[in-house]
Design a protein around this motif. Sequence first.
Motif, PDB file in Angstrom:
ATOM      1  N   ILE A   9      47.190  32.122 112.362  1.00 56.91           N
ATOM      2  CA  ILE A   9      45.384  31.914 111.686  1.00 56.91           C
ATOM      3  C   ILE A   9      45.346  30.021 112.454  1.00 56.91           C
ATOM      4  O   ILE A   9      46.040  29.120 111.691  1.00 56.91           O
ATOM      5  CB  ILE A   9      45.541  31.912 110.335  1.00 56.91           C
ATOM      6  N   GLY A  10      44.226  29.978 112.368  1.00 58.41           N
ATOM      7  CA  GLY A  10      43.982  28.404 113.566  1.00 58.41           C
ATOM      8  C   GLY A  10      44.361  28.690 115.158  1.00 58.41           C
ATOM      9  O   GLY A  10      45.369  28.395 115.383  1.00 58.41           O
ATOM     10  N   VAL A  14      48.764  23.452 117.737  1.00 54.72           N
ATOM     11  CA  VAL A  14      50.189  24.994 116.529  1.00 54.72           C
ATOM     12  C   VAL A  14      49.483  26.174 116.963  1.00 54.72           C
ATOM     13  O   VAL A  14      50.117  26.468 117.775  1.00 54.72           O
ATOM     14  CB  VAL A  14      50.271  24.060 116.027  1.00 54.72           C
ATOM     15  N   LEU A  33      42.885  33.592 115.196  1.00 56.74           N
ATOM     16  CA  LEU A  33      41.967  33.825 114.389  1.00 56.74           C
ATOM     17  C   LEU A  33      41.130  32.443 114.228  1.00 56.74           C
ATOM     18  O   LEU A  33      42.050  31.524 113.164  1.00 56.74           O
ATOM     19  CB  LEU A  33      42.298  34.666 113.085  1.00 56.74           C
ATOM     20  N   LYS A  38      34.307  28.123 114.980  1.00 57.52           N
ATOM     21  CA  LYS A  38      35.351  27.408 116.018  1.00 57.52           C
ATOM     22  C   LYS A  38      35.486  28.972 116.401  1.00 57.52           C
ATOM     23  O   LYS A  38      36.569  28.776 117.350  1.00 57.52           O
ATOM     24  CB  LYS A  38      36.279  26.850 115.776  1.00 57.52           C
ATOM     25  N   THR A  80      48.732  28.853 110.703  1.00 57.92           N
ATOM     26  CA  THR A  80      48.682  26.813 110.935  1.00 57.92           C
ATOM     27  C   THR A  80      47.425  26.364 110.955  1.00 57.92           C
ATOM     28  O   THR A  80      47.275  25.275 111.689  1.00 57.92           O
ATOM     29  CB  THR A  80      48.976  26.774 113.013  1.00 57.92           C
ATOM     30  N   LEU A  83      44.403  20.774 108.917  1.00 58.22           N
ATOM     31  CA  LEU A  83      44.157  19.287 108.759  1.00 58.22           C
ATOM     32  C   LEU A  83      45.853  19.313 109.491  1.00 58.22           C
ATOM     33  O   LEU A  83      46.951  18.760 109.022  1.00 58.22           O
ATOM     34  CB  LEU A  83      43.746  18.274 108.383  1.00 58.22           C
ATOM     35  N   ASN A 123      51.131  22.311 107.411  1.00 59.20           N
ATOM     36  CA  ASN A 123      52.302  20.807 106.523  1.00 59.20           C
ATOM     37  C   ASN A 123      51.202  20.239 105.427  1.00 59.20           C
ATOM     38  O   ASN A 123      49.539  20.408 105.273  1.00 59.20           O
ATOM     39  CB  ASN A 123      52.407  19.448 107.204  1.00 59.20           C
TER      40      ASN A 123
HETATM   41  N1  APR Z   1      41.062  29.245 108.314  1.00 56.50           N
HETATM   42  C1  APR Z   1      41.248  29.243 109.435  1.00 56.50           C
HETATM   43  N2  APR Z   1      41.466  27.722 110.452  1.00 56.50           N
HETATM   44  C2  APR Z   1      41.325  27.478 109.956  1.00 56.50           C
HETATM   45  C3  APR Z   1      40.319  26.971 108.713  1.00 56.50           C
HETATM   46  C4  APR Z   1      40.654  28.304 107.809  1.00 56.50           C
HETATM   47  N3  APR Z   1      40.427  27.923 106.477  1.00 56.50           N
HETATM   48  N4  APR Z   1      40.554  25.684 108.020  1.00 56.50           N
HETATM   49  C5  APR Z   1      41.220  25.001 109.531  1.00 56.50           C
HETATM   50  N5  APR Z   1      41.414  25.956 110.535  1.00 56.50           N
HETATM   51  C6  APR Z   1      41.911  25.601 111.911  1.00 56.50           C
HETATM   52  C7  APR Z   1      40.702  24.820 112.459  1.00 56.50           C
HETATM   53  O1  APR Z   1      39.179  25.048 112.284  1.00 56.50           O
HETATM   54  C8  APR Z   1      41.144  23.673 113.722  1.00 56.50           C
HETATM   55  O2  APR Z   1      40.997  24.977 114.881  1.00 56.50           O
HETATM   56  O3  APR Z   1      43.081  24.969 111.406  1.00 56.50           O
HETATM   57  C9  APR Z   1      42.860  24.592 113.759  1.00 56.50           C
HETATM   58  C10 APR Z   1      43.807  23.492 113.395  1.00 56.50           C
HETATM   59  O4  APR Z   1      44.230  23.428 114.323  1.00 56.50           O
HETATM   60  P1  APR Z   1      44.406  21.324 114.531  1.00 56.50           P
HETATM   61  O5  APR Z   1      43.106  20.581 114.297  1.00 56.50           O
HETATM   62  O6  APR Z   1      44.569  21.515 116.482  1.00 56.50           O
HETATM   63  O7  APR Z   1      45.677  20.837 114.318  1.00 56.50           O
HETATM   64  P2  APR Z   1      47.373  22.099 114.851  1.00 56.50           P
HETATM   65  O8  APR Z   1      48.151  20.084 115.816  1.00 56.50           O
HETATM   66  O9  APR Z   1      47.340  22.991 115.455  1.00 56.50           O
HETATM   67  O10 APR Z   1      47.757  21.745 113.407  1.00 56.50           O
HETATM   68  C11 APR Z   1      48.118  22.412 112.234  1.00 56.50           C
HETATM   69  O11 APR Z   1      50.077  22.334 111.634  1.00 56.50           O
HETATM   70  O12 APR Z   1      52.062  21.602 112.076  1.00 56.50           O
HETATM   71  C12 APR Z   1      50.613  21.700 111.527  1.00 56.50           C
HETATM   72  O13 APR Z   1      50.623  19.408 110.340  1.00 56.50           O
HETATM   73  C13 APR Z   1      49.633  20.537 110.993  1.00 56.50           C
HETATM   74  O14 APR Z   1      49.021  21.346 109.504  1.00 56.50           O
HETATM   75  C14 APR Z   1      48.638  20.576 110.555  1.00 56.50           C
HETATM   76  C15 APR Z   1      48.588  21.953 111.134  1.00 56.50           C
END
Ligand code: APR
Length: 316
Positions: A9-10, A14, A33, A38, A80, A83, A123
């Motif tokens: 997820i995300g 990451v 997902l 996005k 994942t 923010l 986090n």
């Molecule tokens: N459902 C699914 N995805 C989501 C949601 C949600 N409700 N809200 C945000 N996202 C997605 C964002 O659209 C984005 O694509 O989560 C993704 C986060 O990706 P990045 O901004 O690249 O952040 P990233 O570096 O992957 O870190 C994600 O992991 O290690 C931790 O501290 C870091 O909290 C952070 C998380």
Amino acid sequence: MQRAKLSIIGAGNVGATCAHWAAAKELGDIVLLDIPDKVGVAKGKALDLACCAPMERFDANIIGTSDYTDIAGSDVVIVTAGLPRKPGMSRDDLINTNVKIVASVSEQIKTHAPNAVVILVSNPLDAMVYTAWKVTGFPTNQIVGQAGCLDVARYSAFLAEKLGCSVEDIVALLMGGHGDDMVPLPRYTSVHGIPITELLDDATIKECSDRAKVGGGEVVKLMGTSAYYAPASGSVQMAEAIIKDKKRILPCAAYCDSEYGVGGYFVGVPCVLGSNGVEKIIEVKLDNDERTLLDESVSHVKDLVGIVRKAFPELG
Ligand code: APR
């Protein structure tokens, strides 16, 4: 034999990197997902990765989606979403935004993948694991946080650099909260069975553990965003242990009640990870100094959970 299924997820830094490592290890079919806005990114990264299969030689269905029904039947879900840090931010600064995100994601996991083992990565990790547990209501063995694998890996990488030896020979242990809060345990760290304390002086060991504690911040300062290769690698190491029922002993954020006298919080401890998720928590003996450090770390975890409970009483 049916392939395992891993949902992530995300589909950001990451998440996509988790998909990359998991595909390379041929862990199973992968669902990437993200939110509807996005979905193009999720689909595009999934397609791009799927096209690596002939060269990297893995068989897997990899899809991108924003539809949670696609995660049905997952063995493991890695969360994942949320923010990442910007320079000058601590992980704790993310708490209010990421609790809301992780709570909404957890609702969906509860509905669509009730049998999955859930690995939290977002986090501040220790508070996010708690949130996912409260929202899903899953048994505690089914909810686990990735922090220790990453912290140990950073610590091991720095020790190997000092020793001029292969990282493969380092077996390290640390406990407690993520990053700045981790409790290094040099007494339980060895180089191919040789205690690290025989090979490096205390100051050098401390230099390595101190650098590992702020290793995430060092990367944020350099890149302007959070690390992703190593956090994803740690998450996939855990997913592999679960999917292959390897019974690996890895440091993870697991629910501890009587264990280490924690009293009902998710804290970094050595765990046995297998197909049932956290199958056992291993209690090692701690001396007075180690115990004090662990207690301090646990008290920070409790503070974080306190913030979550205050802001979101429904998660109390
Ligand atoms: N459902 C699914 N995805 C989501 C949601 C949600 N409700 N809200 C945000 N996202 C997605 C964002 O659209 C984005 O694509 O989560 C993704 C986060 O990706 P990045 O901004 O690249 O952040 P990233 O570096 O992957 O870190 C994600 O992991 O290690 C931790 O501290 C870091 O909290 C952070 C998380």
